[in-house]
Motif scaffolding. Structure first.
Motif, PDB file in Angstrom:
ATOM      1  N   TRP A   1       0.779  -1.063  -0.127  1.00  0.00           N
ATOM      2  CA  TRP A   1      -0.051  -0.065   0.009  1.00  0.00           C
ATOM      3  C   TRP A   1       1.004   1.324   0.026  1.00  0.00           C
TER       4      TRP A   1
ATOM      5  N   LYS B   1      -0.656   7.818  -0.995  1.00  0.00           N
ATOM      6  CA  LYS B   1      -0.809   8.746  -2.352  1.00  0.00           C
ATOM      7  C   LYS B   1      -0.944   9.993  -1.779  1.00  0.00           C
TER       8      LYS B   1
ATOM      9  N   THR C   1      -4.836   8.256   2.025  1.00  0.00           N
ATOM     10  CA  THR C   1      -5.312   7.531   0.678  1.00  0.00           C
ATOM     11  C   THR C   1      -4.061   6.799   0.163  1.00  0.00           C
TER      12      THR C   1
ATOM     13  N   GLU D   1      -2.635   3.631  -2.588  1.00  0.00           N
ATOM     14  CA  GLU D   1      -2.841   3.095  -3.832  1.00  0.00           C
ATOM     15  C   GLU D   1      -2.081   1.739  -3.509  1.00  0.00           C
ATOM     16  N   SER D   2      -2.702   0.703  -4.374  1.00  0.00           N
ATOM     17  CA  SER D   2      -2.095  -0.664  -4.448  1.00  0.00           C
ATOM     18  C   SER D   2      -0.958  -0.686  -5.181  1.00  0.00           C
TER      19      SER D   2
END
Lengths: 108, 206
Positions: free
Chosen positions: B25, B28, B35, B37-38
Motif C-alpha cells: 500500500w 498517495k 489515501t 494505492e495498491s
C-alpha cells in the motif's frame, strides 16, 4: 570589546557561510559543505533547509531569484561576511595560543 | 484504499507508512484521511517533516531541495504542515542530520497546536463571563430551556413546549461541549508534541 552574541558559529553555519562566498543553489551548497569539510559535515535536506531559513532571518545570507524558477540562489551578505571573519579571527587566536602551549612556543 | 488514523508522533507514523508499503500500500495523499494505492510491496524509507509556507515560491524551493537530494515529496501542501518524503530502499537515511533539527519538527507542531488553542481561548472567556460554562447545565439541565414559566406548566401544554424546545436546548448544551472537547484536545496535543520535542532533543536515535 563585547563579543557578538552569534559567536562562536557552529561548524555547520561556518561552512555554509564559507561556501556561500560564491552564490549558489541549495543542493550545490550541500555538496560544497561536504567537500570543504573533507566529508565531515554532511547536511540532510531538512536540516539544511532549516539552517538556510535561520540564516536568512538573521540576514547573514540573502536569497536571489535565479533563471531556474524552482531553485533559489543564496549568497553571503555583508553582515554574514563580517561575522564569518570575526569567527575566523577567534579561531586564529585559538590556534595560535594552542600552538604556543602544546608545542612549547614562548608564552606571551 | 482510505484509512483514518491519527498520529502526533512522526516516528510512529513513519513506521506505520513503511509497514503499509511493505504490504503493498503506497501512500498517495494524506489529509484529512490517508489515501493508499495498491502497488508492488517495497521497503522504502519514509520521513515526515512539519512545515508551513507563506509563499508558493518557498514551498517549491523546499521541495526542490529534497528532490535534488533524492527524496520524493509524496504528500503535503503549502499549509498542510505534514510533509511526506520517500526514498526507495531501506537505507539508514534521514531528512535530518542533527538532533536539534530532527526535534525541531515537534517544536513547530507544538507551536501550531498552541496557537490554535489560543484562538479558542476567547470562547472559554466568553463562556465563563456569561456563566454558561456547561457545568451548570450538567448540574441543572433545566437552565438549558429558555421558555418562560416552562417548569410551572403541566400536562399537554408542558410536553408541547418541552418537546419543541428540546432540540434547541440540546444544541445549546452540545455546541458548548464540542468547543470544550476541542479546547481540551488541543491542550493535550500541545503537551504531547512538546513532550515528543523534549524526548527528541535528548535522544539521538528518534
Amino acid at each position: 570589546m563585547r563579543r557578538d552574541k552569534n559567536l562562536p558559529l557552529t561548524e555547520t553555519v561556518y561552512y555554509i557561510l564559507l561556501a556561500l562566498k560564491e552564490p549558489t543553489h541549495g543542493y550545490v551548497l550541500m555538496q560544497k559543505v561536504e567537500e570543504l569539510s573533507d566529508g565531515q559535515v554532511r547536511l540532510a535536506a531538512g536540516t539544511l533547509y532549516g539552517a538556510i531559513e535561520n540564516l536568512l532571518k538573521k540576514e547573514f545570507i540573502i536569497s536571489m531569484p535565479s533563471d531556474d524558477v524552482r531553485r533559489k540562489v543564496y549568497a553571503l551578505s555583508q553582515t554574514g561576511e563580517s561575522i564569518l571573519r570575526a569567527d575566523y579571527q577567534r579561531m586564529s587566536h585559538i590556534l595560535k595560543i594552542t600552538e604556543q602551549i602544546l608545542n612549547g612556543g614562548a608564552p606571551k | 484504499m482510505k484509512k483514518i488514523k491519527f498520529f502526533i508522533d512522526f516516528h510512529k507514523e513513519e513506521q506505520w507508512l513503511v509497514k503499509m508499503a511493505a504490504q503493498g500500500w503506497q501512500l498517495k495523499k494524506q489529509g484529512p484521511v490517508y489515501t493508499f494505492e495498491s502497488a508492488a510491496p517495497e521497503q522504502p524509507t519514509i520521513k515526515i517533516d512539519y512545515r508551513h509556507f507563506k509563499k508558493q515560491a518557498d514551498f517549491i524551493e523546499y521541495r526542490s531541495l529534497f528532490e535534488d537530494s533524492g527524496w520524493q515529496h509524496i504528500s503535503g501542501t503549502k499549509h498542510s504542515g505534514n510533509q511526506y518524503f520517500k526514498r526507495k530502499g531501506a537505507y539508514d537515511d534521514d531528512i535530518f542530520s542533527d538532533t536539534a533539527s530532527r526535534a525541531g519538527r515537534y517544536k513547530r507542531l507544538a507551536d501550531m497546536m498552541l496557537s490554535i488553542f489560543i484562538l479558542f481561548l476567547p470562547i472559554v472567556f466568553i463562556s465563563i463571563s456569561k456563566g454558561t460554562l456547561g457545568i451548570d447545565y450538567l448540574l441543572n439541565p433545566k437552565t438549558l430551556y429558555f421558555t418562560p414559566g416552562l417548569w410551572e406548566m403541566s400536562g399537554a401544554k408542558f410536553w408541547g413546549r418541552f418537546l419543541f424546545e428540546t432540540p434547541f436546548a440540546l444544541m445549546r448544551g452540545f455546541s458548548w461541549s464540542i468547543s470544550l472537547a476541542l479546547i481540551i484536545l488541543y491542550v493535550l496535543m500541545t503537551i504531547k508534541s512538546w513532550l515528543l520535542y523534549r524526548k527528541a532533543m535528548n535522544d539521538d536515535d528518534v
